[in-house]
Structures are given as structure tokens and as C-alpha cells.
Design an enzyme around this catalytic site. Structure first.
Site, mmCIF file in Angstrom:
data_model
loop_
_atom_site.group_PDB
_atom_site.id
_atom_site.type_symbol
_atom_site.label_atom_id
_atom_site.label_comp_id
_atom_site.label_asym_id
_atom_site.label_seq_id
_atom_site.Cartn_x
_atom_site.Cartn_y
_atom_site.Cartn_z
ATOM 1 N N GLU A 223 -5.214 -4.728 10.439
ATOM 2 C CA GLU A 223 -4.279 -3.752 10.640
ATOM 3 C C GLU A 223 -4.448 -3.008 12.253
ATOM 4 O OE1 GLU A 223 -2.063 -2.521 6.775
ATOM 5 O OE2 GLU A 223 -3.801 -1.392 7.199
ATOM 6 N N LYS B 141 0.200 4.106 -0.196
ATOM 7 C CA LYS B 141 -0.305 5.472 0.432
ATOM 8 C C LYS B 141 -0.235 6.653 -0.484
ATOM 9 C CE LYS B 141 0.171 3.062 4.730
ATOM 10 N NZ LYS B 141 0.087 3.462 6.318
ATOM 11 N N HIS C 125 -9.574 1.337 4.959
ATOM 12 C CA HIS C 125 -8.125 1.598 5.748
ATOM 13 C C HIS C 125 -8.264 2.403 6.989
ATOM 14 C CE1 HIS C 125 -3.904 2.622 6.582
ATOM 15 N NE2 HIS C 125 -3.531 1.548 5.911
ATOM 16 N N SER D 93 3.483 -2.314 10.367
ATOM 17 C CA SER D 93 5.119 -2.172 10.460
ATOM 18 C C SER D 93 5.695 -3.522 10.079
ATOM 19 C CB SER D 93 5.406 -1.768 11.806
ATOM 20 O OG SER D 93 4.991 -0.407 12.089
ATOM 21 N N GLY E 189 2.849 2.328 10.700
ATOM 22 C CA GLY E 189 3.722 3.367 10.661
ATOM 23 C C GLY E 189 4.380 3.553 11.995
ATOM 24 N N ASN F 74 0.694 -1.328 -0.042
ATOM 25 C CA ASN F 74 0.046 -0.078 -0.026
ATOM 26 C C ASN F 74 0.899 1.247 -0.033
ATOM 27 O OD1 ASN F 74 -1.598 2.094 0.349
ATOM 28 N ND2 ASN F 74 -2.182 1.332 2.643
ATOM 29 N N GLU G 20 -6.647 4.903 8.198
ATOM 30 C CA GLU G 20 -6.093 6.505 7.583
ATOM 31 C C GLU G 20 -7.635 6.797 6.890
ATOM 32 O OE1 GLU G 20 -2.762 5.461 5.364
ATOM 33 O OE2 GLU G 20 -1.660 5.011 7.105
HETATM 34 P P1 13P Z 1 3.320 0.438 7.530
HETATM 35 O O1 13P Z 1 3.682 -1.007 6.769
HETATM 36 O O2 13P Z 1 4.109 1.534 7.064
HETATM 37 O O3 13P Z 1 3.227 0.324 8.958
HETATM 38 O O4 13P Z 1 1.628 0.674 7.075
HETATM 39 C C1 13P Z 1 0.793 -0.218 7.149
HETATM 40 C C2 13P Z 1 -0.404 -0.081 6.609
HETATM 41 O O5 13P Z 1 -1.050 1.018 6.949
HETATM 42 C C3 13P Z 1 -0.876 -0.866 5.216
HETATM 43 O O6 13P Z 1 -2.022 -0.496 4.824
#
Ligand code: 13P
Length: 253
Positions: free
Chosen positions: A167, A12, A95, A213, A173, A10, A97
Site C-alpha cells: 500500500e 477503518k 497498516h 484508492s 485515501g 478495510n 495509519e
Molecule cells: P483506500 O482504498 O480508501 O485508499 O484505503 C486503502 C487502505 O488503506 C486499505 O487498507
């Protein structure tokens, strides 16, 4: 039942067009056969057309969001049918976010899941708890509700066309990964919910990924568990070599 591992990047809101193209050229020939591991890149919408055109045999392209309506006066939005018309095969839905910053709710997740499946796009349905909930010991209750609401009015046949991503928000992150045991336990609970909704055979076939992560160092231990079928990866999916290492790790699953 053997579930085929899936590693989804992903991206982002990272990369420019040139970075995105350089990435796809770098990984196309290198990723393992898709019959062994599914490799997916979920890119910003503006790159999707170029990436689909250049995807190799074994890499598939996904979007990071979509609207649930077939069409309409929704300025700035993209429908499942539009994604399909460009050859996009996956879409990340719900997601954290998007839930946090863009008003995504369990209800819109449900509508988007149904809209994606209707267009033959595989939704990667994200669920996960914030830190307070993990610390309060109520993760299972929260995640169970998210799954039940996401799959409301979804038939068993359609549930089979979906992928779930667990997640935990505190792991995204942050560099703090859930331990393989924590992640696997919650994923087993998600499978139990799917079993209650659809029976054993369906629950046994749906792939459930872990995200938060994931990196080249911790991926093997996560994938060595009974129920984690792959990973949804942010930061560590941006570099082609790192992404390839993750995908190759899934070959041992
Ligand atoms: P990270 O792998 O950067 O922690 O992000 C995870 C994520 O949100 C994948 O959708």
C-alpha cells in the site's frame, strides 16, 4: 502456481453496528464461492463478534490490529488468542495509519505477524512507501527493508500462512492509484525478497495484494497484472454493491 485471489475490505473507523450488520446481510449470499475468490471484511474490533456470528459460508472476518503479547497488562489491547476465540480469521498488521498515528514499527509488525500465525490467524502484512521515497526512486529499498524486518525469524512454513499488502502511502485515501505497472513492479520486488528469504516455491505461493484508492473502475486493470493477487480496499469496501463488484472482478483473475 495459481494463487487464489483475495479481496479484503478495510473499513477503518467507519460504520455503526447497524450499518455493519446491514452490510454483512447484503453481501453474504452474493459473494462468489470462497474456493474461487476469498472475500474478507476487516472491521473495527467492536463489530467482530456480531459479524463472525453472521458471516456466510463465503465471507471471512478480520481485525484491523492486535497486540503481539499472549496476554498482559496492556489496557485497551486485544491479543491474537482473543481474536481467535471469537472466530476471527484475518488481521491487518502494520497498516501505514497505525505506523503513522499509533507507533507501529517494523519490530512490532514482526512480533504481531508471529503471534497471529501462532494462533492460526492469517496476517495481512502491510508495507508501502511515502511520496518522497517514490519520487526519490528508492521505493524498492524501503519496501525490501520493511519485508525483511517483518519476516525476521519467520519460518518458510509460517511465511506461507501470511498475506502481504503493498500500500503506497501516497495512494491511500487520495484517489491517486498507483498505475497497474507501478504496483505490479513493486509487488514483483516483494516477491523477489520473499524468494531470497524462502526460495521460489514459497515466494510463488504467498499472496500479495495492492491497496490504495482501489475502486470499481480501476480494479480490473490492477488485477490483470502478473503478480497482484487481490486488493486491500478502504473507501470502496464500505458499500455492499461496490464491495461485491470488486470481489466479482477478481473472478476473472
Ligand atoms: P483506500 O482504498 O480508501 O485508499 O484505503 C486503502 C487502505 O488503506 C486499505 O487498507
Amino acid at each position: 502456481m495459481k494463487r487464489r485471489p483475495l479481496i479484503a475490505g478495510n473499513w477503518k473507523m467507519y460504520k455503526t453496528k447497524d450499518d455493519a450488520l446491514a452490510f454483512i446481510y447484503a453481501v453474504n449470499q452474493e459473494v462468489p464461492d470462497k474456493e474461487l475468490v476469498e472475500s474478507v471484511i476487516c472491521a473495527p474490533a467492536i463489530f467482530l463478534r456480531d459479524l463472525v456470528k453472521r458471516e456466510g459460508e463465503n465471507v471471512r472476518i478480520g481485525a484491523q490490529n492486535m497486540h503481539y503479547a499472549a496476554e498482559g497488562a496492556y489496557t485497551g489491547e486485544i491479543s491474537a488468542g482473543m481474536l481467535k476465540s471469537y472466530g476471527v480469521d484475518y488481521v491487518v498488521i502494520g497498516h501505514s495509519e497505525r505506523r503513522q498515528y499509533f507507533g507501529e514499527t517494523d519490530e512490532t509488525v514482526n512480533l504481531k505477524l508471529i503471534a497471529a500465525v501462532n494462533q492460526d490467524i492469517t496476517p495481512i502484512v502491510c508495507v508501502g512507501e511515502p511520496l518522497e521515497i517514490r519520487e526519490a526512486g528508492t521505493t524498492n529499498t524501503v519496501v525490501r527493508k520493511q519485508i525483511e524486518k517483518a519476516y525476521l525469524n519467520v519460518t518458510a512454513q509460517d511465511a506461507l500462512k501470511t498475506v502481504v499488502a503493498y500500500e503506497p502511502i501516497w495512494a491511500i485515501g487520495t484517489g491517486v492509484t498507483a498505475t497497474p505497472e507501478q504496483a505490479n513492479e513493486t509487488i514483483i520486488e516483494i516477491r523477489r525478497v520473499l524468494e531470497k528469504l524462502y526460495g521460489h516455491d514459497v515466494a510463488d505461493q504467498v499472496r500479495i495484494l495492492y491497496g490504495g484508492s482501489v475502486n470499481t473502475k480501476n480494479v480490473e486493470a490492477l488485477l490483470a497484472t502478473s503478480d497482484i493477487d487481490g486488493a486491500l480496499v478502504g473507501g470502496a469496501s464500505l458499500d455492499p454493491n461496490s464491495f461485491l463488484t470488486l470481489v466479482r472482478a477478481a473472478l476473472n483473475k
